[in-house]
Design an enzyme around this catalytic site. Structure first.
Site, PDB file in Angstrom:
ATOM      1  N   LYS A 549       0.834  -1.221   0.000  1.00 63.81           N
ATOM      2  CA  LYS A 549       0.000   0.000   0.000  1.00 63.81           C
ATOM      3  C   LYS A 549       0.864   1.265   0.000  1.00 63.81           C
ATOM      4  O   LYS A 549       0.635   2.189  -0.774  1.00 63.81           O
ATOM      5  CB  LYS A 549      -0.917   0.008   1.235  1.00 63.81           C
ATOM      6  CG  LYS A 549      -1.856  -1.172   1.317  1.00 63.81           C
ATOM      7  CD  LYS A 549      -2.722  -1.145   2.542  1.00 63.81           C
ATOM      8  CE  LYS A 549      -1.938  -1.323   3.821  1.00 63.81           C
ATOM      9  NZ  LYS A 549      -1.278  -2.614   3.958  1.00 63.81           N
ATOM     10  N   THR A 550       1.892   1.308   0.873  1.00 65.32           N
ATOM     11  CA  THR A 550       2.734   2.511   0.979  1.00 65.32           C
ATOM     12  C   THR A 550       3.492   2.751  -0.327  1.00 65.32           C
ATOM     13  O   THR A 550       3.611   3.892  -0.789  1.00 65.32           O
ATOM     14  CB  THR A 550       3.719   2.372   2.155  1.00 65.32           C
ATOM     15  OG1 THR A 550       2.983   2.057   3.325  1.00 65.32           O
ATOM     16  CG2 THR A 550       4.495   3.652   2.375  1.00 65.32           C
ATOM     17  N   ASP A 603       0.604   7.768   6.087  1.00 60.57           N
ATOM     18  CA  ASP A 603       0.945   6.343   6.032  1.00 60.57           C
ATOM     19  C   ASP A 603       0.589   5.644   7.338  1.00 60.57           C
ATOM     20  O   ASP A 603       0.778   6.201   8.425  1.00 60.57           O
ATOM     21  CB  ASP A 603       2.450   6.214   5.748  1.00 60.57           C
ATOM     22  CG  ASP A 603       2.835   4.782   5.419  1.00 60.57           C
ATOM     23  OD1 ASP A 603       1.970   4.043   4.909  1.00 60.57           O
ATOM     24  OD2 ASP A 603       3.988   4.403   5.687  1.00 60.57           O
ATOM     25  N   ASP A 604       0.079   4.395   7.199  1.00 59.85           N
ATOM     26  CA  ASP A 604      -0.110   3.529   8.372  1.00 59.85           C
ATOM     27  C   ASP A 604      -0.921   4.242   9.465  1.00 59.85           C
ATOM     28  O   ASP A 604      -0.446   4.468  10.581  1.00 59.85           O
ATOM     29  CB  ASP A 604       1.276   3.144   8.911  1.00 59.85           C
ATOM     30  CG  ASP A 604       1.285   1.701   9.383  1.00 59.85           C
ATOM     31  OD1 ASP A 604       0.201   1.106   9.443  1.00 59.85           O
ATOM     32  OD2 ASP A 604       2.371   1.186   9.712  1.00 59.85           O
ATOM     33  N   LYS A 631     -10.737  16.633   6.460  1.00 57.73           N
ATOM     34  CA  LYS A 631     -11.948  17.247   5.882  1.00 57.73           C
ATOM     35  C   LYS A 631     -11.761  18.727   5.560  1.00 57.73           C
ATOM     36  O   LYS A 631     -12.589  19.323   4.879  1.00 57.73           O
ATOM     37  CB  LYS A 631     -13.110  17.106   6.867  1.00 57.73           C
ATOM     38  CG  LYS A 631     -13.600  15.676   7.032  1.00 57.73           C
ATOM     39  CD  LYS A 631     -14.736  15.637   8.035  1.00 57.73           C
ATOM     40  CE  LYS A 631     -15.246  14.217   8.235  1.00 57.73           C
ATOM     41  NZ  LYS A 631     -16.275  14.144   9.275  1.00 57.73           N
ATOM     42  N   LYS A 708       5.121  -7.502  -0.625  1.00 58.80           N
ATOM     43  CA  LYS A 708       6.274  -7.122   0.203  1.00 58.80           C
ATOM     44  C   LYS A 708       6.854  -8.353   0.908  1.00 58.80           C
ATOM     45  O   LYS A 708       8.064  -8.559   0.958  1.00 58.80           O
ATOM     46  CB  LYS A 708       5.804  -6.090   1.235  1.00 58.80           C
ATOM     47  CG  LYS A 708       6.908  -5.281   1.882  1.00 58.80           C
ATOM     48  CD  LYS A 708       6.250  -4.185   2.698  1.00 58.80           C
ATOM     49  CE  LYS A 708       7.216  -3.528   3.657  1.00 58.80           C
ATOM     50  NZ  LYS A 708       6.506  -2.584   4.533  1.00 58.80           N
TER      51      LYS A 708
END
Length: 746
Positions: A549-550, A603-604, A631, A708
């Protein structure tokens, strides 16, 4: 106008009255106004009147220079008519005077300061009528000078509307001197007088009324719009006749706050405001210099800054000149009152003192306070209301046009002396330097110069310049590019090493799901760039751990080519308290708002929130901060793309965080044998025969492994000898639980 009255010319009764350059009448004359037209046999002349008891009724007294100018003789009868000025059209903007010693015996070679003479002249002859060709006397520096009015220009009302309105020629060559008229002295051709100061040249005086400054000469680039806005708000009313400003009920702006990132020209701009206004030399104060360890001294320091302005206002009232006080780092002394826990309250009393001086009970009308800061959020809100620092101007990062101006300014001398090679393209450099501040662009030019100079230094026992080649020194495009890549990086830019580490193995397109994610990412980037309706776009990449994902988030942000890319990662916040973590995240978003186009990768997220399933426990403070920032739309004209990553979508769902993202993209694990084989082929770690063996072993088996994790297992197996690599890899897959039992097709 009244009907004319016949009066008799007499001598001026005293020397003091002669120096006023006014015609004098008896104090009991009530029919005659302040300004009159005097007509001798052929011509008309305009005079301002004073009253004195020693002049007989029915007589009008003139000094020798006045009689000489108007061609009058003692005892002559003249027609006198009242004259009324139209203050909207006849107030003098600029008056040029020719000056010389009145008597030859007073001639000396001392330098005379024309600026001081101009201030004295305006104060002495305020509200007095002048005509082109008029002769008068002027006493200053204990000397008497003879003056001749060479030229008059009057003000144009359109300047109050922010239009470009230089002075224009008056009808009949007459005008009324007001408190902010500009006076220029020129010595006559035959005079041996020495003039110094700015008021002796016409060019330097024009800029006060003309908003079209020459920025290049002032060393300012990319701030044209800001300068014009400041001129319209803060200065137009000050260069206009005080009477008209009063009739409009218009109050002068007393304070300006310049804020924005460091190195964008705030201090430079404030310094130039002083020179362009032709006011007194501005007082420049660094915020921390005000503070003093002794009780009451800090407040006394503030009072001292305003003492000259107070004194002059008492003496001269509306005709007082403008006093500019510039506070650099104003946030050091004007923090929110009550915010300094456990302090002695020194900051609070300094703020109170400043508030009362700028707009207290005893108002000062002849000051302009300019505050500068890159932390406007720290400043006490009472200081920012209208009537105090009411003009708030953001001096932001320059756009491409501004960067071209700045680079042209800093390379002007090199171009002038032919020290730039032909391949240096300023436009190309401006495109390459997205998000560079003015100071960073200047640093870039310096770095390129150093690189070019370094080529001409001999590397011997001693460091010396190679004279033969140094004469051919030129700065080339290569020098600029080297400096761009190695030396100067923008503070509000993209740190390539930051996201490069997340995709050091590249993106392995093991199947359609990866391509689909990258295509969706590209669509979101285009939406951020092109859509005016959605300046804020946010996407959450969610999927199992180790699914890449990263890396995908970093790839999408890199491909966007946005000038500002920042990764908000938990590894940079290890050991931070909750408050420190909130502030660090907030700073990343605030920095992003300063750029036209920005991308922030969060991230994370569950690690940022300190989430653990045991308990369960998480940081509500950080959660609330993230919910607000995700937001919050960026300021007008700015666009922001937020990419979040998480392995615990279920947790974020419970925390009501999924609603904060515009959209969610699922990142799957490798779940089929052919996908695993495709990944192995792309990585090239196994030979074709080995890949065939692995393919045979994994076909029709249930698979579940992140790319990964797969990469890690491949590298571990690759350390074995060739005969055992495949078996080791398959056993590692089984140990990880990634390779399940056979699939049974029903």
């Amino acid at each position: 106008m009244m009907n004319f009255r016949v009066m008799q010319v007499v001598r001026c009764p005293t020397d003091e009255l002669s120096l006023t350059n006014c015609a004098v009448i008896n104090e009991k004359e009530t029919q005659i106004d302040q300004h009159v037209i005097v007509r001798n046999s052929t011509h008309k002349f305009l005079f301002t009147l004073r009253k004195h008891p020693s002049v007989t009724s029915g007589a009008l007294a003139f000094s020798l220079p006045q009689r000489k100018w108007a061609g009058l003789s003692i005892g002559q009868e003249i027609e006198v008519t009242n004259y009324k000025f139209d203050r909207s059209k006849q107030c003098i903007s600029t008056m040029t005077l020719e000056i010389d010693f009145l008597q030859k015996k007073n001639v000396d070679s001392n330098p005379y300061d024309s600026d001081k003479m101009a201030i004295e002249f305006v104060q002495l002859f305020n509200n007095q009528a002048f005509s082109v060709g008029q002769q008068l006397v002027f006493s200053v520096f204990d000397k008497v000078f003879g003056l001749l009015v060479k030229d008059i220009e009057v003000m144009d009302p359109s300047i109050l509307r922010g239009e470009n309105a230089p002075g224009k020629k008056p009808e009949a060559g007459i005008g009324l001197l007001v408190g902010n008229s500009q006076v220029i002295f020129e010595k006559s051709e035959t005079s041996s007088m020495t003039l110094v100061g700015k008021a002796k040249t016409r060019g330097s005086r024009q800029s006060i009324i003309n908003p079209e400054w020459n920025f290049e000469k002032m060393g300012i680039g990319g701030l044209d719009k800001e300068f014009s806005a400041i001129f319209r708000r803060a200065f137009a009313s000050r260069v206009f006749p005080p009477d008209i400003v009063e009739q409009m009920g218009c109050k002068h702006v007393k304070g300006i706050l310049l804020f924005g990132p460091p190195g964008c020209g705030k201090t430079l701009m404030a310094r130039q405001i002083g020179t362009m206004l032709k006011a007194r030399e501005p007082k420049i104060v660094n915020g921390p210099e005000i503070l003093n360890k002794y009780v009451g001294e800090s407040e006394a320091n503030v009072r001292k800054l305003f003492a000259d302005a107070e004194d002059e206002q008492k003496r001269l009232g509306a005709n007082s000149g403008l006093h500019i006080i510039i506070f650099d780092e104003i946030d050091a002394i004007c923090k929110q009152r009550g915010s300094m826990a456990g302090s002695t309250g020194v900051h609070d009393t300094v703020v109170n003192q400043l508030l009362s001086k700028i707009d207290g009970v005893e108002q000062l009308n002849n000051i302009l306070v300019i505050g500068m800061t890159n932390r406007p959020d720290l400043i006490d809100e009472a200081l920012l209301r209208p009537g105090r620092l009411e003009v708030k101007m953001e001096i932001g990062l320059p756009d491409e046009k501004g960067r071209i101006q700045i680079l042209n300014i800093h390379t002007a001398k090199m171009r002038q002396h032919d020290l730039l090679t032909g391949d240096v393209d300023i436009k190309e450099l401006a495109v390459e330097t997205k998000n560079y501040s003015g100071a960073e662009l200047e640093g870039l030019v310096r770095a390129a110069q150093s690189t070019a100079m370094n080529r001409h230094i001999k590397a011997s026992n001693t460091v010396e310049v190679n004279i033969e080649t140094a004469e051919k020194l030129q700065v080339s495009r290569v020098d600029f590019m080297a400096s761009l890549n190695n030396d100067i990086k923008p503070a509000f830019g993209t740190n390539q090493e930051d996201y490069a580490s997340y995709i050091m193995n590249g993106i392995i397109r093991w199947g359609d799901p990866v391509s689909a994610v990258l295509e969706d990412g590209e669509l979101l980037v285009q939406q951020t760039k092109n859509s005016d309706r959605t300046p804020l776009v946010s996407v959450l990449l969610e999927g199992p751990p180790s699914s890449g994902k990263t890396a995908l988030a970093a790839k999408i942000s890199e491909d966007s080519q946005f000038p500002f890319i920042k990764i908000c990662s938990p590894d940079k916040m290890i050991g931070h308290s909750e408050i420190a973590k909130c502030q660090a995240i907030k700073k990343i978003f605030e920095d992003a708002y300063k750029s036209q186009l920005s991308c922030v990768v969060v991230d994370d997220i569950e690690r940022l929130l300190d989430y653990v399933p045991i308990g369960p426990r998480f940081s509500n403070l950080v959660l609330q901060a993230l919910l607000v920032l995700l937001k919050k739309p960026p300021p007008k004209g700015r666009k922001l793309l937020i990419i979040g990553t998480t392995s615990r979508k279920d947790v974020l769902q419970e925390m009501e965080m999924l609603d904060a993202f515009s959209t969610t993209i699922h990142i799957p694990n490798i779940s089929r044998g052919e996908q695993l084989v495709e990944a192995l082929e792309l990585l090239g770690s196994f030979q074709e025969i080995e890949r065939a063996m692995i393919a045979k072993a994994v076909m029709n088996k249930s698979l579940w492994i992140g790319i990964k994790k797969l990469l890690m297992l491949i590298e571990m197996a690759a350390q074995m000898d060739r005969d055992h690599r495949v078996s080791k890899f398959l056993s590692l897959l089984r140990d990880e639980g990634a390779l399940g039992s056979d699939k049974f097709v029903v």
